[in-house]
Scaffold this active site. Structure first.
Site, mmCIF file in Angstrom:
data_model
loop_
_atom_site.group_PDB
_atom_site.id
_atom_site.type_symbol
_atom_site.label_atom_id
_atom_site.label_comp_id
_atom_site.label_asym_id
_atom_site.label_seq_id
_atom_site.Cartn_x
_atom_site.Cartn_y
_atom_site.Cartn_z
ATOM 1 N N GLY A 78 3.562 0.999 2.696
ATOM 2 C CA GLY A 78 4.705 0.045 2.515
ATOM 3 C C GLY A 78 5.326 0.493 1.221
ATOM 4 O O GLY A 78 6.702 0.101 1.371
ATOM 5 N N SER B 285 -7.699 7.582 7.619
ATOM 6 C CA SER B 285 -7.709 6.268 6.939
ATOM 7 C C SER B 285 -9.145 5.608 6.889
ATOM 8 O O SER B 285 -9.386 5.022 5.997
ATOM 9 C CB SER B 285 -6.643 5.224 7.487
ATOM 10 O OG SER B 285 -6.891 5.390 8.805
ATOM 11 N N GLU C 241 -10.912 -0.628 9.759
ATOM 12 C CA GLU C 241 -9.940 -1.154 10.890
ATOM 13 C C GLU C 241 -10.888 -0.978 12.118
ATOM 14 O O GLU C 241 -10.056 -0.990 13.306
ATOM 15 C CB GLU C 241 -8.499 -0.665 10.731
ATOM 16 C CG GLU C 241 -7.776 -1.044 9.748
ATOM 17 C CD GLU C 241 -6.541 -0.474 9.496
ATOM 18 O OE1 GLU C 241 -5.402 -1.109 9.603
ATOM 19 O OE2 GLU C 241 -6.211 0.716 9.689
ATOM 20 N N LYS D 61 -0.912 5.682 20.010
ATOM 21 C CA LYS D 61 -1.582 5.994 18.736
ATOM 22 C C LYS D 61 -2.962 5.671 18.613
ATOM 23 O O LYS D 61 -3.709 6.077 17.806
ATOM 24 C CB LYS D 61 -0.627 5.310 17.835
ATOM 25 C CG LYS D 61 -1.171 5.352 16.320
ATOM 26 C CD LYS D 61 0.212 5.030 15.286
ATOM 27 C CE LYS D 61 -0.218 4.871 13.848
ATOM 28 N NZ LYS D 61 -1.329 5.822 13.304
ATOM 29 N N GLY E 139 0.746 -1.195 -0.033
ATOM 30 C CA GLY E 139 -0.191 -0.249 0.031
ATOM 31 C C GLY E 139 0.890 1.385 -0.030
ATOM 32 O O GLY E 139 2.312 1.046 -0.191
ATOM 33 N N ASN F 137 -1.990 -0.204 11.763
ATOM 34 C CA ASN F 137 -2.661 0.349 12.435
ATOM 35 C C ASN F 137 -3.582 -0.628 13.476
ATOM 36 O O ASN F 137 -3.792 -1.652 13.077
ATOM 37 C CB ASN F 137 -3.840 1.418 11.625
ATOM 38 C CG ASN F 137 -3.425 2.523 11.548
ATOM 39 O OD1 ASN F 137 -2.547 3.242 12.410
ATOM 40 N ND2 ASN F 137 -3.987 3.427 10.583
ATOM 41 N N ASN G 246 -9.765 15.791 9.022
ATOM 42 C CA ASN G 246 -9.525 15.720 10.598
ATOM 43 C C ASN G 246 -9.816 16.991 11.160
ATOM 44 O O ASN G 246 -10.199 17.339 12.311
ATOM 45 C CB ASN G 246 -8.181 15.395 10.565
ATOM 46 C CG ASN G 246 -7.868 13.921 10.138
ATOM 47 O OD1 ASN G 246 -8.859 12.967 9.931
ATOM 48 N ND2 ASN G 246 -6.743 13.395 10.265
ATOM 49 N N ASN H 59 -10.444 8.726 13.877
ATOM 50 C CA ASN H 59 -11.040 8.093 12.877
ATOM 51 C C ASN H 59 -12.454 7.919 12.996
ATOM 52 O O ASN H 59 -13.082 8.044 11.902
ATOM 53 C CB ASN H 59 -10.052 6.606 12.895
ATOM 54 C CG ASN H 59 -8.787 7.014 12.587
ATOM 55 O OD1 ASN H 59 -8.397 8.065 12.775
ATOM 56 N ND2 ASN H 59 -8.197 5.839 11.893
ATOM 57 N N ALA I 193 1.467 8.832 3.814
ATOM 58 C CA ALA I 193 1.452 8.487 2.162
ATOM 59 C C ALA I 193 0.342 8.330 1.782
ATOM 60 O O ALA I 193 -0.707 8.095 2.600
ATOM 61 C CB ALA I 193 2.375 7.307 2.301
HETATM 62 O O1 KPL Z 1 -3.396 7.665 11.752
HETATM 63 C C1 KPL Z 1 -4.357 8.571 11.241
HETATM 64 C C2 KPL Z 1 -5.404 7.734 10.307
HETATM 65 O O2 KPL Z 1 -5.650 8.372 9.489
HETATM 66 O O3 KPL Z 1 -5.325 6.536 10.633
HETATM 67 C C3 KPL Z 1 -4.399 9.790 11.866
HETATM 68 C C4 KPL Z 1 -3.432 10.383 12.752
HETATM 69 C C5 KPL Z 1 -5.682 10.124 12.303
HETATM 70 C C6 KPL Z 1 -4.248 10.705 10.649
HETATM 71 O O4 KPL Z 1 -5.325 10.789 9.480
#
Ligand code: KPL
Length: 296
Positions: free
Chosen positions: A13, A252, A264, A182, A10, A101, A200, A190, A127
């Site tokens: 990666g 994401s 996720e 995190k 992805g 994640n 965001n 999210n 990315a």
């Molecule tokens: O890690 C992120 C994600 O989108 O999964 C954040 C920190 C919220 C940045 O968009």
């Protein structure tokens, strides 16, 4: 170590592959069956300085698992187990570094690969995939890695290799705590951005003030229950700074939901719910069901 093998071609990666290769570190991409016969021997990488370069990579498929020296897992959380169970030939001394994640995967990986050195990491690099084989590095971040099991402790020498390529990497014997930090940020930003279809930075609009305050309190409560020592005020400061730093991004989970892909949520909000015990977490629970209802 002779070569990194990255599972998960992805955006992130491929970015890691490009940065490692730029420092002459050998990299192969472990590809899924759907890439067999359709694999491009190179992808275009757009660096932070807008410079474009073609990165050629050495493809690998599951049947070549016996030759893997070090496995970097960068798939979506829900893809990790199906991908790893296809790697029965992975040597028992190959370290596995989980960089996806969310949380809750390492426990199952330990059951499937009980003998392998297991490590986990968190990264805040950004990315974006701009085309099927075109990747843009959107933000330089920090990367932390550390051992999940005893055998993982022998792999601290991976840290300087990653630091040279990524600009920053640090070793932490308490990687669980970094993962929790995190996860807590992701558990607030999210699902809220995905359910409300916002960037965001829009979380700082007054209409979200109450829900942001309540959700951050719930998530912080669960993190405290898990042994984390940040105060609520410290957590909110970190959260607000991530919201500001990534204000123009779609999270994401927002992107996954918008593109009709699985999210996720089970490994982010689901993990928080699983560890809530008897703490009340109504906003978390409601967001979990809302994301599921929307198809995630
Ligand atoms: O890690 C992120 C994600 O989108 O999964 C954040 C920190 C919220 C940045 O968009």
């Amino acid at each position: 170590m002779r070569e990194w093998t990255i599972l998960g071609a992805g955006a992130l990666g491929c970015t890691f592959a490009a940065l490692l290769k730029a420092r002459q570190q050998p990299v192969s991409l472990l590809l899924s069956e759907r890439h067999r016969g359709h694999f491009h021997p190179a992808f275009e990488f757009i660096g932070l300085n807008e410079r474009r370069r073609l990165v050629s990579t050495h493809p690998r498929f599951a049947e070549q698992a016996a030759g893997i020296d070090c496995l970097l897992v960068m798939t979506k959380a829900y893809q990790v187990l199906p991908a790893l169970t296809g790697l029965r030939g992975l040597p028992a001394d190959t370290p596995i570094l989980l960089l996806h994640n969310g949380m809750g995967v390492a426990e199952v990986v330990t059951r499937v690969f009980p003998h392998n050195p297991l490590l986990a990491g968190v990264t805040s690099h950004g990315a974006l995939k701009e085309g099927p084989w075109q990747v843009r590095h959107t933000g330089k971040g920090e990367t932390w890695l550390g051992p999940v099991n005893e055998r993982g402790k022998d792999f601290a020498h991976l840290q300087p290799l990653l630091a040279t390529a990524l600009g920053h990497a640090e070793w932490s014997e308490d990687i669980l705590s970094r993962q929790h930090r995190k996860l807590a940020i992701n558990a607030v930003i999210n699902p809220l951005t995905a359910c409300h279809d916002i960037r965001n930075g829009q979380l700082h609009e007054p209409r979200f003030a109450d829900v942001l305050a309540q959700l951050s309190e719930e998530v912080h409560g669960v993190m405290t229950r898990l042994g984390e020592t940040d105060t609520l005020a410290q957590f909110r400061r970190r959260l607000n700074s991530v919201i500001e730093l990534t204000a123009t991004n779609y999270s994401s989970m927002h992107q996954d939901l918008a593109h009709g892909r699985p999210t996720e949520i089970d490994y982010i909000t689901g993990y928080v719910l699983q560890h809530a015990g008897d703490l009340p977490v109504p906003v978390c629970r409601q967001l979990y069901h809302e994301v599921k209802k929307q198809g995630g």
